[in-house]
Scaffold this active site. Structure first.
Site, PDB file in Angstrom:
ATOM      1  N   HIS A   1       0.846  -1.203   0.000  1.00 51.65           N
ATOM      2  CA  HIS A   1       0.000   0.000   0.000  1.00 51.65           C
ATOM      3  C   HIS A   1       0.881   1.253   0.000  1.00 51.65           C
ATOM      4  CE1 HIS A   1      -3.154  -2.556   2.299  1.00 51.65           C
ATOM      5  NE2 HIS A   1      -3.671  -2.319   1.125  1.00 51.65           N
TER       6      HIS A   1
ATOM      7  N   LYS B   1     -16.857  -6.708   6.217  1.00 52.76           N
ATOM      8  CA  LYS B   1     -15.570  -7.374   5.964  1.00 52.76           C
ATOM      9  C   LYS B   1     -14.903  -7.881   7.244  1.00 52.76           C
ATOM     10  CE  LYS B   1     -13.568  -6.170   1.587  1.00 52.76           C
ATOM     11  NZ  LYS B   1     -12.331  -5.700   0.948  1.00 52.76           N
TER      12      LYS B   1
ATOM     13  N   ARG C   1      -2.054  -5.978  -8.538  1.00 49.47           N
ATOM     14  CA  ARG C   1      -0.985  -6.904  -8.203  1.00 49.47           C
ATOM     15  C   ARG C   1      -0.793  -7.972  -9.269  1.00 49.47           C
ATOM     16  NH1 ARG C   1      -3.338  -7.617  -2.340  1.00 49.47           N
ATOM     17  NH2 ARG C   1      -5.101  -7.058  -3.635  1.00 49.47           N
TER      18      ARG C   1
ATOM     19  N   SER D   1      -2.965  -7.603   2.857  1.00 50.54           N
ATOM     20  CA  SER D   1      -3.204  -7.493   4.301  1.00 50.54           C
ATOM     21  C   SER D   1      -3.635  -8.843   4.863  1.00 50.54           C
ATOM     22  CB  SER D   1      -4.302  -6.465   4.585  1.00 50.54           C
ATOM     23  OG  SER D   1      -3.929  -5.201   4.138  1.00 50.54           O
TER      24      SER D   1
HETATM   25  P1  ADP Z   1      -9.821  -3.472  -0.680  1.00 55.72           P
HETATM   26  O1  ADP Z   1     -10.698  -4.074   0.375  1.00 55.72           O
HETATM   27  O2  ADP Z   1     -10.421  -2.268  -1.358  1.00 55.72           O
HETATM   28  O3  ADP Z   1      -9.232  -4.447  -1.658  1.00 55.72           O
HETATM   29  P2  ADP Z   1      -7.163  -3.260   0.351  1.00 55.72           P
HETATM   30  O4  ADP Z   1      -6.706  -2.521   1.546  1.00 55.72           O
HETATM   31  O5  ADP Z   1      -6.933  -4.721   0.334  1.00 55.72           O
HETATM   32  O6  ADP Z   1      -8.670  -2.855   0.180  1.00 55.72           O
HETATM   33  O7  ADP Z   1      -6.453  -2.651  -0.948  1.00 55.72           O
HETATM   34  C1  ADP Z   1      -6.583  -1.311  -1.298  1.00 55.72           C
HETATM   35  C2  ADP Z   1      -5.902  -1.081  -2.647  1.00 55.72           C
HETATM   36  O8  ADP Z   1      -4.511  -1.343  -2.536  1.00 55.72           O
HETATM   37  C3  ADP Z   1      -6.403  -1.976  -3.772  1.00 55.72           C
HETATM   38  O9  ADP Z   1      -6.388  -1.253  -4.977  1.00 55.72           O
HETATM   39  C4  ADP Z   1      -5.377  -3.072  -3.829  1.00 55.72           C
HETATM   40  O10 ADP Z   1      -5.295  -3.663  -5.113  1.00 55.72           O
HETATM   41  C5  ADP Z   1      -4.128  -2.289  -3.494  1.00 55.72           C
HETATM   42  N1  ADP Z   1      -3.085  -3.147  -2.929  1.00 55.72           N
HETATM   43  C6  ADP Z   1      -3.185  -4.007  -1.901  1.00 55.72           C
HETATM   44  N2  ADP Z   1      -2.013  -4.637  -1.674  1.00 55.72           N
HETATM   45  C7  ADP Z   1      -1.137  -4.161  -2.610  1.00 55.72           C
HETATM   46  C8  ADP Z   1       0.236  -4.440  -2.940  1.00 55.72           C
HETATM   47  N3  ADP Z   1       0.935  -5.360  -2.291  1.00 55.72           N
HETATM   48  N4  ADP Z   1       0.787  -3.752  -3.965  1.00 55.72           N
HETATM   49  C9  ADP Z   1       0.052  -2.848  -4.643  1.00 55.72           C
HETATM   50  N5  ADP Z   1      -1.240  -2.570  -4.414  1.00 55.72           N
HETATM   51  C10 ADP Z   1      -1.827  -3.201  -3.406  1.00 55.72           C
END
Ligand code: ADP
Length: 170
Positions: free
Chosen positions: A17, A41, A90, A128
């Site tokens: 992130h 969630k 990703r 996460s």
């Molecule tokens: P959501 O519930 O919206 O998927 P997340 O917190 O999991 O929320 O992810 C938020 C954003 O960050 C999404 O666009 C996701 O694809 C991106 N994201 C999550 N992990 C990574 C990573 N390792 N590298 C790049 N982008 C990421």
């Protein structure tokens, strides 16, 4: 002024992130991270805790701020006069869902566009949920999170363990 929103759960914020946040902050004048308040969630951390963690890792980025929101991302973008929604991609597994989401959002709000940043290779496997799974099993998570976020997560699982032990003892 170019304004972007970066919505997500951030439960907790990972180095993946952060990579997206840092890169977006170099492109846009203002970046607003939107922490989704979605109880469906079943997040490990409360919205307040997630915001606190994000604030601590982005403290050195002056054009980044954090807000929480519930409801539609488009409404959140509109409220903040953002023309851009940022999402991280990703792997192909993210693609189909993200494409559908972006296209639907564009029908609802044609004035807002979705911008995808492809993840840095070294974080392409990182989520996460995988971090939480490792931490819940007592594994090492320091390669995936800022050091104090890793501490925060370990503390949370230690508390959960204590609580379930107390419940068992009753
Ligand atoms: P959501 O519930 O919206 O998927 P997340 O917190 O999991 O929320 O992810 C938020 C954003 O960050 C999404 O666009 C996701 O694809 C991106 N994201 C999550 N992990 C990574 C990573 N390792 N590298 C790049 N982008 C990421």
């Amino acid at each position: 002024m170019s304004v972007a929103v970066y919505p997500g759960s951030f439960d907790p914020v990972t180095l993946g992130h952060y990579d997206i946040i840092e890169r977006t902050a170099q492109i846009m004048d203002r970046v607003i991270i939107g922490v989704l308040n979605n109880q469906a969630k079943h997040p490990l951390f409360s919205v307040e805790e997630r915001i606190e963690m994000l604030e601590s890792v982005t403290a050195a980025l002056p054009n980044v701020e954090i807000q929480y929101f519930d409801g539609l991302t488009i409404d959140f973008a509109r409220k903040n006069h953002a023309k851009v929604i940022v999402r991280g991609l990703r792997a192909v597994t993210d693609f189909e869902y993200e494409l559908q989401l972006a296209q639907t959002n564009r029908v609802i709000a044609p004035e807002v566009d979705t911008m995808f940043l492809t993840t840095s290779l070294r974080y392409s496997y990182l989520s996460s949920s995988i971090v939480k799974e490792i931490a819940s099993l007592g594994g090492e998570i320091s390669d995936f999170l800022h050091p104090h976020i890793a501490e925060y997560v370990m503390k949370k699982y230690a508390e959960i363990k204590m609580e379930s032990k107390e419940d068992d003892d009753e």
